[in-house]
Scaffold this motif. Sequence first.
Motif, PDB file in Angstrom:
ATOM      1  N   ALA A   1       0.822  -1.131   0.078  1.00  0.00           N
ATOM      2  CA  ALA A   1      -0.091  -0.087  -0.071  1.00  0.00           C
ATOM      3  C   ALA A   1       0.946   1.099   0.146  1.00  0.00           C
ATOM      4  CB  ALA A   1      -0.937  -0.200   1.395  1.00  0.00           C
ATOM      5  N   PHE A   2       1.944   1.122  -0.743  1.00  0.00           N
ATOM      6  CA  PHE A   2       2.806   2.462  -0.869  1.00  0.00           C
ATOM      7  C   PHE A   2       2.249   3.524  -1.522  1.00  0.00           C
ATOM      8  CE2 PHE A   2       5.155  -1.526  -1.927  1.00  0.00           C
ATOM      9  CZ  PHE A   2       5.642  -1.980  -0.597  1.00  0.00           C
ATOM     10  N   ASN A   3       1.518   3.645  -2.290  1.00  0.00           N
ATOM     11  CA  ASN A   3       1.061   4.608  -3.023  1.00  0.00           C
ATOM     12  C   ASN A   3      -0.405   5.427  -2.494  1.00  0.00           C
ATOM     13  OD1 ASN A   3       2.792   5.128  -5.067  1.00  0.00           O
ATOM     14  ND2 ASN A   3       1.648   4.134  -6.625  1.00  0.00           N
ATOM     15  N   ARG A   4      -1.119   4.639  -2.059  1.00  0.00           N
ATOM     16  CA  ARG A   4      -2.566   5.086  -1.595  1.00  0.00           C
ATOM     17  C   ARG A   4      -2.833   4.409  -0.195  1.00  0.00           C
ATOM     18  NH1 ARG A   4      -6.437   5.213  -6.533  1.00  0.00           N
ATOM     19  NH2 ARG A   4      -5.819   3.056  -6.675  1.00  0.00           N
ATOM     20  N   TYR A   5      -4.211   4.673   0.054  1.00  0.00           N
ATOM     21  CA  TYR A   5      -4.762   4.297   1.306  1.00  0.00           C
ATOM     22  C   TYR A   5      -5.074   2.868   1.307  1.00  0.00           C
ATOM     23  CZ  TYR A   5      -5.277   9.216   2.239  1.00  0.00           C
ATOM     24  OH  TYR A   5      -4.975  10.443   2.355  1.00  0.00           O
ATOM     25  N   TYR A   6      -5.205   2.385   2.518  1.00  0.00           N
ATOM     26  CA  TYR A   6      -5.804   0.896   2.713  1.00  0.00           C
ATOM     27  C   TYR A   6      -6.827   0.462   4.103  1.00  0.00           C
ATOM     28  CZ  TYR A   6      -2.192   0.956   6.659  1.00  0.00           C
ATOM     29  OH  TYR A   6      -1.409   1.238   7.718  1.00  0.00           O
ATOM     30  N   VAL A   7      -7.643   0.001   4.112  1.00  0.00           N
ATOM     31  CA  VAL A   7      -8.646  -0.133   4.887  1.00  0.00           C
ATOM     32  C   VAL A   7      -8.227  -1.228   5.826  1.00  0.00           C
ATOM     33  CG1 VAL A   7     -11.140  -0.721   5.356  1.00  0.00           C
ATOM     34  CG2 VAL A   7     -10.427   0.703   3.352  1.00  0.00           C
ATOM     35  N   TYR A   8      -8.285  -1.087   7.144  1.00  0.00           N
ATOM     36  CA  TYR A   8      -8.110  -1.972   8.208  1.00  0.00           C
ATOM     37  C   TYR A   8      -8.948  -2.087   9.060  1.00  0.00           C
ATOM     38  CZ  TYR A   8      -6.732   1.373  11.318  1.00  0.00           C
ATOM     39  OH  TYR A   8      -6.799   2.556  12.277  1.00  0.00           O
ATOM     40  N   GLY A   9      -8.709  -3.395   9.874  1.00  0.00           N
ATOM     41  CA  GLY A   9      -9.482  -3.342  11.122  1.00  0.00           C
ATOM     42  C   GLY A   9      -8.616  -3.956  12.359  1.00  0.00           C
ATOM     43  N   LEU A  10      -9.058  -3.681  13.464  1.00  0.00           N
ATOM     44  CA  LEU A  10      -8.265  -3.932  14.860  1.00  0.00           C
ATOM     45  C   LEU A  10      -9.083  -5.083  15.610  1.00  0.00           C
ATOM     46  CD1 LEU A  10      -6.947  -0.627  16.044  1.00  0.00           C
ATOM     47  CD2 LEU A  10      -5.654  -2.598  14.557  1.00  0.00           C
ATOM     48  N   ILE A  11      -8.348  -6.281  15.905  1.00  0.00           N
ATOM     49  CA  ILE A  11      -9.258  -7.340  16.393  1.00  0.00           C
ATOM     50  C   ILE A  11      -8.489  -7.538  17.825  1.00  0.00           C
ATOM     51  CG2 ILE A  11      -9.611  -9.917  16.569  1.00  0.00           C
ATOM     52  CD1 ILE A  11      -9.297  -9.986  13.576  1.00  0.00           C
ATOM     53  N   ASN A  12      -9.422  -7.443  18.885  1.00  0.00           N
ATOM     54  CA  ASN A  12      -9.113  -7.648  20.403  1.00  0.00           C
ATOM     55  C   ASN A  12      -8.728  -9.015  20.681  1.00  0.00           C
ATOM     56  OD1 ASN A  12      -9.051  -7.981  23.127  1.00  0.00           O
ATOM     57  ND2 ASN A  12     -10.442  -6.242  23.576  1.00  0.00           N
ATOM     58  N   ASN A  13      -7.586  -9.462  20.865  1.00  0.00           N
ATOM     59  CA  ASN A  13      -7.143 -11.017  21.143  1.00  0.00           C
ATOM     60  C   ASN A  13      -7.792 -11.500  22.160  1.00  0.00           C
ATOM     61  OD1 ASN A  13      -5.748 -10.786  18.633  1.00  0.00           O
ATOM     62  ND2 ASN A  13      -3.675 -10.181  19.820  1.00  0.00           N
ATOM     63  N   GLU A  14      -8.313 -10.799  23.391  1.00  0.00           N
ATOM     64  CA  GLU A  14      -8.874 -11.419  24.439  1.00  0.00           C
ATOM     65  C   GLU A  14     -10.019 -11.935  24.248  1.00  0.00           C
ATOM     66  OE1 GLU A  14      -6.872  -9.244  28.267  1.00  0.00           O
ATOM     67  OE2 GLU A  14      -8.469  -8.054  27.254  1.00  0.00           O
TER      68      GLU A  14
END
Length: 523
Positions: free
Chosen positions: A247-260
Motif C-alpha cells: 500500500a505504498f502509493n495510496r490508502y488501505y482499509v484495516y480492522g483491529l481485533i481484540n485478541n482477548e
Amino acid sequence: MLYGKDFVNTHSKTFANVLKTEITKLLKPSEKLFSFAFSGNKNSYYITLLNTDLHQWITFRISDHKRKGTLKSLYTVYYDHYQDVESMMEIIKQYLEKTSWCNFSYKHYFILKAIKDMPNYRGKLLVKIPKGDYKHISHKVTFEQEVNEGKVLIETKDIEENTTKIMRSLYVQDMITSELYRHTRKSQVFVPSLGNKMLDHFHSLYYKQYEDDFSEDIFRDFRVPDSVEQIVEADDKVILKIEDIKAFNRYYVYGLINNENKELIHIGYHLGNLNIQDLENIPIIKDYKHNEKLLIDHTLISPVVFMTDISEREAQIAVKALINQYRIFNPANLGDVVSYNQMYNYANDYQTKNHEISSKIYGNQNMIQQHIQTQYIDIEKLKNPNILIVKLAIDTTGHSVPGMRTYSTSSKILKRAVVSDLEISEQVAKKTQYIIGIHPHDGKVIAVFKVKEHKKRYTKFENESGTSKYSFNFYAYTEKVTSINDIKLIKTNHTVLTNYRFVDENGKMTKSKRKVVFIERNR
C-alpha cells in the motif's frame, strides 16, 4: 506548470530548484530535506526527508507516470494533475501530516554498514528474482548469501527471516538496491547514495556499537546480531508495515481485533505505516477505560487488512460499507490482502477473468454493495432526450481512466474518455443531445455532458472489413451537467440508469462487448 504567475518547465533544473524551495517551506524545524534526486530525463523526482530529533525518514516521488511494479511503488504525487506548483504542495503537505514516517534505528545502520563492508572475495548478498517477474510485481523480495573462500564459491544460503524483513524495508525505500534485468535470476545487493548518506549522518551515533557487534562470522552467516534482535522486539512500534501489504502509493482499509475476546473493535483507513501512537487517535480505544491497556500492550490486538491500494474516497466508502456489515466476514480469511479492484470486479463474475479471487473476498460483495446507497432510475423517466451512453474502461491497460478519477467530474482525463474517440455514425452524432459515462462494472453514472452545438469534428477510417467508420470528438462542444430534465444524476449517492442495453430493469449489468449505446427519443 505555473509557479506563481510564471511558467516553469517540469523537466528542467529550474523546476527541481522550485521543488526544493517549496518542499523546504513545508518542513518543521526538526525536519530537513535529506536527499533530492531525479531520473535522467527529469520525469521523476525522489525526495527523502529526515526528522533529526526523532531519527525518522520518509521518501516519496513526484512524477508524471506510475512506477512499474508494486514493491518499490513509492507514494507518488503526479505533477501533471495540477495546474500550479502551489496546489500540488498542498497535497504534499496533507500527505506529510497524515502518513507515518519510518524509524531509522541501529538495526538499519548495522545492515547498511555490513553490506558496504563485505568484500567480494568473502561473498556477497543477492536479491532473488522470480522467473518472469524481475520487477517483483507478484512476489515478495527475498535474499540469499553466497559464501566464498578465496575465489571459490562454497555455499549459497537463504538469509534468515528477521534480517530479511529489515532488508526488505530498506530495499523498498531505496536504502539498498540492485540492478534488475529481465534475463537474470539473481542480482547483487549494494548500498546506493541514499543509504550512504544515512550511514554518514548516523555514523557518530552508531559506529561504536557497530564495532562491538561486528564479527567476521557475518561473512558466512549474514544476520542482525542477537542483541539487536531483542532490541528490535522491544522497540518495534509498527503494527502494519506498508511494504507487507503493498500500500505504498495510496490508502488501505484495516480492522483491529481484540485478541482477548476475538472481537473486531475498529474499522478505519490509513496512509503509511500504522504505528502504536496512531491508536491514541481512535475513539473506541482512547475514550473507553477498558481499552486503555491496548495502548500499553499492543500484543493484545491484531490488525487485519480488508482492502489496499485505494484512493481516500474509495477508502471512505469501503469503511462505511464494512462497518454496516462487518459480521459477514469469514474469520478464516483474516490477514489476506484484497485490492479494491478485485473486490469491485467480483460484483460481476462474467467480467472477471481470475475466478480465484472469490476466495479472497471478505464476505458477500453484493451484500456490501447494498450498504453503499444507490438510486435506480428507469431511463424512460428522463423524458426521452437523445442520449449516448459510453461504458468506460477503468484501471485497465491501454486507453482507460484511473479509478481515482471517477470521483472527480471536473477531470479532463475523465471528460476525454467520455466524449472523445467515439465510433458512431454521423446520423447518431447529429442527434445526440447528452453523453453519459458509466462504470463498466455496475452501471453507475460517473459523468454527464450536454452537447452545446453540432459541428463536424471527426476522423474517417476503414475497419478490417473495409467498412467506413467515423470517430467523433465532442470535447470542445460539450459542457458538464449534473441533471437531465431536472432529474439529478450526479450526487453523493450512486445513480444507476436501468432498462436499456447495458443495464436491465432490475439494475443488473448485462453482457455486452459494445462500448456505446444510443438511446433515441420515442424509441
